[in-house]
Scaffold this motif. Structure first.
Motif, PDB file in Angstrom:
ATOM      1  N   GLY A   1       0.770  -1.236   0.000  1.00 30.85           N
ATOM      2  CA  GLY A   1       0.000   0.000   0.000  1.00 30.85           C
ATOM      3  C   GLY A   1       0.798   1.280   0.000  1.00 30.85           C
ATOM      4  N   ARG A   2       2.109   1.201  -0.226  1.00 32.87           N
ATOM      5  CA  ARG A   2       2.890   2.434  -0.202  1.00 32.87           C
ATOM      6  C   ARG A   2       3.932   2.438  -1.313  1.00 32.87           C
ATOM      7  N   MET A   3       4.512   3.631  -1.535  1.00 32.15           N
ATOM      8  CA  MET A   3       5.568   3.799  -2.528  1.00 32.15           C
ATOM      9  C   MET A   3       6.628   4.740  -1.970  1.00 32.15           C
ATOM     10  N   ARG A   4       7.880   4.375  -2.175  1.00 28.37           N
ATOM     11  CA  ARG A   4       8.994   5.256  -1.820  1.00 28.37           C
ATOM     12  C   ARG A   4       9.934   5.348  -3.028  1.00 28.37           C
ATOM     13  N   VAL A   5      10.629   6.478  -3.145  1.00 31.14           N
ATOM     14  CA  VAL A   5      11.518   6.695  -4.287  1.00 31.14           C
ATOM     15  C   VAL A   5      12.823   7.317  -3.786  1.00 31.14           C
ATOM     16  N   ARG A   6      13.916   6.933  -4.425  1.00 26.47           N
ATOM     17  CA  ARG A   6      15.232   7.503  -4.121  1.00 26.47           C
ATOM     18  C   ARG A   6      16.141   7.279  -5.320  1.00 26.47           C
ATOM     19  N   TRP A   7      17.320   7.904  -5.288  1.00 27.69           N
ATOM     20  CA  TRP A   7      18.308   7.667  -6.329  1.00 27.69           C
ATOM     21  C   TRP A   7      19.008   6.334  -6.083  1.00 27.69           C
ATOM     22  N   MET A   8      19.444   5.702  -7.146  1.00 24.76           N
ATOM     23  CA  MET A   8      20.247   4.483  -7.023  1.00 24.76           C
ATOM     24  C   MET A   8      21.589   4.829  -6.389  1.00 24.76           C
ATOM     25  N   THR A   9      22.090   3.948  -5.552  1.00 21.59           N
ATOM     26  CA  THR A   9      23.346   4.194  -4.852  1.00 21.59           C
ATOM     27  C   THR A   9      24.540   3.650  -5.644  1.00 21.59           C
ATOM     28  N   PRO A  10      25.741   4.180  -5.397  1.00 22.14           N
ATOM     29  CA  PRO A  10      26.930   3.640  -6.055  1.00 22.14           C
ATOM     30  C   PRO A  10      27.125   2.149  -5.787  1.00 22.14           C
ATOM     31  N   LYS A  11      26.822   1.689  -4.585  1.00 15.14           N
ATOM     32  CA  LYS A  11      26.989   0.270  -4.261  1.00 15.14           C
ATOM     33  C   LYS A  11      26.053  -0.592  -5.103  1.00 15.14           C
ATOM     34  N   GLU A  12      24.835  -0.106  -5.331  1.00 17.77           N
ATOM     35  CA  GLU A  12      23.907  -0.838  -6.188  1.00 17.77           C
ATOM     36  C   GLU A  12      24.405  -0.853  -7.634  1.00 17.77           C
ATOM     37  N   CYS A  13      24.980   0.265  -8.087  1.00 19.19           N
ATOM     38  CA  CYS A  13      25.549   0.306  -9.436  1.00 19.19           C
ATOM     39  C   CYS A  13      26.689  -0.695  -9.559  1.00 19.19           C
ATOM     40  N   ALA A  14      27.532  -0.762  -8.537  1.00 23.00           N
ATOM     41  CA  ALA A  14      28.643  -1.711  -8.566  1.00 23.00           C
ATOM     42  C   ALA A  14      28.117  -3.143  -8.662  1.00 23.00           C
ATOM     43  N   ALA A  15      27.076  -3.462  -7.883  1.00 22.80           N
ATOM     44  CA  ALA A  15      26.508  -4.811  -7.901  1.00 22.80           C
ATOM     45  C   ALA A  15      25.904  -5.119  -9.266  1.00 22.80           C
ATOM     46  N   LEU A  16      25.262  -4.133  -9.888  1.00 19.08           N
ATOM     47  CA  LEU A  16      24.671  -4.340 -11.212  1.00 19.08           C
ATOM     48  C   LEU A  16      25.731  -4.553 -12.287  1.00 19.08           C
ATOM     49  N   MET A  17      26.960  -4.167 -12.016  1.00 15.23           N
ATOM     50  CA  MET A  17      28.050  -4.403 -12.953  1.00 15.23           C
ATOM     51  C   MET A  17      28.851  -5.655 -12.583  1.00 15.23           C
ATOM     52  N   GLY A  18      28.365  -6.383 -11.565  1.00 17.89           N
ATOM     53  CA  GLY A  18      29.061  -7.599 -11.156  1.00 17.89           C
ATOM     54  C   GLY A  18      30.296  -7.335 -10.326  1.00 17.89           C
ATOM     55  N   ALA A  19      30.364  -6.154  -9.686  1.00 19.67           N
ATOM     56  CA  ALA A  19      31.531  -5.766  -8.899  1.00 19.67           C
ATOM     57  C   ALA A  19      31.095  -5.308  -7.515  1.00 19.67           C
ATOM     58  N   SER A  20      30.300  -6.140  -6.851  1.00 16.93           N
ATOM     59  CA  SER A  20      29.719  -5.745  -5.561  1.00 16.93           C
ATOM     60  C   SER A  20      30.774  -5.499  -4.491  1.00 16.93           C
ATOM     61  N   GLU A  21      31.957  -6.087  -4.640  1.00 14.59           N
ATOM     62  CA  GLU A  21      33.018  -5.912  -3.645  1.00 14.59           C
ATOM     63  C   GLU A  21      33.988  -4.797  -4.020  1.00 14.59           C
ATOM     64  N   PHE A  22      33.657  -4.023  -5.031  1.00 13.53           N
ATOM     65  CA  PHE A  22      34.561  -2.958  -5.462  1.00 13.53           C
ATOM     66  C   PHE A  22      34.770  -1.958  -4.323  1.00 13.53           C
ATOM     67  N   ASN A  23      35.998  -1.540  -4.139  1.00 14.85           N
ATOM     68  CA  ASN A  23      36.354  -0.618  -3.062  1.00 14.85           C
ATOM     69  C   ASN A  23      35.999   0.815  -3.468  1.00 14.85           C
ATOM     70  N   LEU A  24      34.857   1.291  -3.004  1.00 16.54           N
ATOM     71  CA  LEU A  24      34.405   2.633  -3.356  1.00 16.54           C
ATOM     72  C   LEU A  24      35.127   3.709  -2.554  1.00 16.54           C
ATOM     73  N   GLY A  25      35.607   3.340  -1.370  1.00 16.73           N
ATOM     74  CA  GLY A  25      36.338   4.294  -0.552  1.00 16.73           C
ATOM     75  C   GLY A  25      35.571   5.577  -0.335  1.00 16.73           C
ATOM     76  N   ASP A  26      36.220   6.713  -0.598  1.00 14.89           N
ATOM     77  CA  ASP A  26      35.579   8.018  -0.414  1.00 14.89           C
ATOM     78  C   ASP A  26      35.171   8.632  -1.750  1.00 14.89           C
ATOM     79  N   ALA A  27      34.930   7.793  -2.745  1.00 12.79           N
ATOM     80  CA  ALA A  27      34.524   8.303  -4.060  1.00 12.79           C
ATOM     81  C   ALA A  27      33.222   9.092  -3.941  1.00 12.79           C
ATOM     82  N   ARG A  28      33.165  10.235  -4.606  1.00 14.28           N
ATOM     83  CA  ARG A  28      31.943  11.022  -4.617  1.00 14.28           C
ATOM     84  C   ARG A  28      30.843  10.253  -5.354  1.00 14.28           C
ATOM     85  N   VAL A  29      29.594  10.528  -4.978  1.00 11.02           N
ATOM     86  CA  VAL A  29      28.468   9.787  -5.554  1.00 11.02           C
ATOM     87  C   VAL A  29      28.446   9.922  -7.073  1.00 11.02           C
ATOM     88  N   ASN A  30      28.474  11.145  -7.590  1.00  7.33           N
ATOM     89  CA  ASN A  30      28.415  11.349  -9.042  1.00  7.33           C
ATOM     90  C   ASN A  30      29.638  10.773  -9.743  1.00  7.33           C
TER      91      ASN A  30
END
Length: 367
Positions: free
Chosen positions: A308-337
């Motif tokens: 009965g509800r809906m929520r919306v947000r931007w995709m996160t860098p970690k989700e992008c990494a997982a979608l590229m098959g690199a879920s363990e990629f070290n993002l460190g302090d990389a900026r979101v954009n």
């Protein structure tokens, strides 16, 4: 931190980005001894993942063949996804960033006898049809002139990940494998047949195993697996604007999903229709193709629906990494954009691994 095996075949990686091709090659037992890209932000992410030492920052046009490692087995080039001229702009291979392709050819030419026995050029599917096929024919002839016979494959990351990302892979080899004669296949669709029928092009068809079927689910599971992460859900005013922009079909889809008992996730892109910004939500449990996010229209939103509800947000860098098959990629302090752009301009890891395990390594062994 990943490391290359000293005794494994070594590759040169042009337009290396953040190194996702390197991860896939390493998983298949192919090391990378040299990498190049021109964006400092990508080098920062690359070296955070692999360490400093062999990433060479700068324009490929300034790369001297004499400075490259010798005795490499492969030259891999993931042409920039922002290179629209390769995908069909008016200039074709002679304009824009596609000039980098000819610099890649120049470096291979200058290597002479030290040229790798195999090459791979990865690009968007549009390369196969731009300018009536003239662009891809020019690329194949350039490789032919260097002694490579060429094969062309289309592989969608959706065969391995809940992510729609079809790409073309031009594979060149000095040693021609035992070829197969085949009709239409998922790897070599019928619209590529003319390439093999053109007597002016030197081509081959490497026999390959069956590739996995396209996935139809998996994105909701991917998002749920990172449910503990801190994310910024949009406020009600922004969600209302999102809902108001949906077309009648999109709105009906949203209402039906919102009424479900289980929680599901969908991705959405912002489009401009007739000068008006609208949102379009995918109907399936698969993410849309990640893009080089330079603005809102290139960023993908995540929509949570159910109970009965809906929520919306931007995709996160970690989700992008997982979608590229690199879920363990070290993002460190990389900026979101910075991270979103980097993953949108990369190649999916399991696609590279499949190609390396089933095509590159066997041909290297036979050579």
């Amino acid at each position: 931190m990943a490391s290359d095996q000293e005794n494994s075949p070594q590759a040169l990686e042009f337009f290396a980005g953040i190194g996702l091709a390197r991860i896939g090659l390493q998983q298949a037992g192919i090391g990378v001894s040299w990498a190049n890209d021109y964006e400092p932000a990508k080098r920062q992410m690359y070296e955070r993942q692999f360490g400093a030492g062999h990433f060479h920052l700068g324009d490929v046009g300034k790369v001297a063949a004499a400075s490259l490692p010798k005795n490499t087995a492969l030259a891999w080039s993931s042409s920039p996804c922002t290179d629209l001229s390769l995908a069909g702009s008016r200039g074709g291979l002679s304009s824009g960033e596609s000039n980098a392709f000819w610099q890649f050819i120049r470096v291979l030419t200058d290597l002479g006898v030290d040229r790798p026995g195999m090459v791979v050029l990865e690009n968007v599917v549009g390369l196969g049809t731009s300018h009536g096929g003239d662009d891809i024919a020019a690329a194949i002839r350039a490789f032919n002139n260097l002694g490579y016979s060429v094969d062309v494959l289309m592989i969608d990351a959706r065969r391995f990940l809940p992510h729609s990302r079809p790409r073309l892979f031009i594979v060149g080899s000095v040693s021609v494998p035992v070829c197969v004669e085949e009709g239409e296949s998922v790897l070599r669709p019928s619209w590529l047949n003319w390439i093999y029928a053109d007597p002016t092009l030197r081509t081959h068809r490497m026999p390959l195993p069956t590739v996995p079927d396209l996935l139809s689910t998996g994105f909701s599971e991917l998002v749920s697996s990172s449910a503990g992460a801190v994310v910024d859900w949009w406020n009600q005013e922004r969600i209302s604007a999102f809902e108001d922009s949906l077309s009648a079909i999109q709105l009906e889809r949203m209402i039906l999903l919102r009424q479900r008992e289980e929680v599901v996730y969908r991705t959405a892109y912002r489009r401009t229709r007739g000068g008006v910004a609208t949102w379009e939500m995918r109907p399936d449990d698969i993410a849309g193709c990640l893009r080089t996010a330079r603005g809102g229209s290139s960023k993908q939103a995540v929509v949570e629906l159910g109970r009965g509800r809906m929520r919306v947000r931007w995709m996160t860098p970690k989700e992008c990494a997982a979608l590229m098959g690199a879920s363990e990629f070290n993002l460190g302090d990389a900026r979101v954009n910075q991270a979103l752009f980097a993953f949108g301009d990369a190649v999916a890891v399991p696609v590279v691994r499949w190609l390396a395990e089933n095509y590159l390594r066997p041909l290297m062994t036979s050579n």
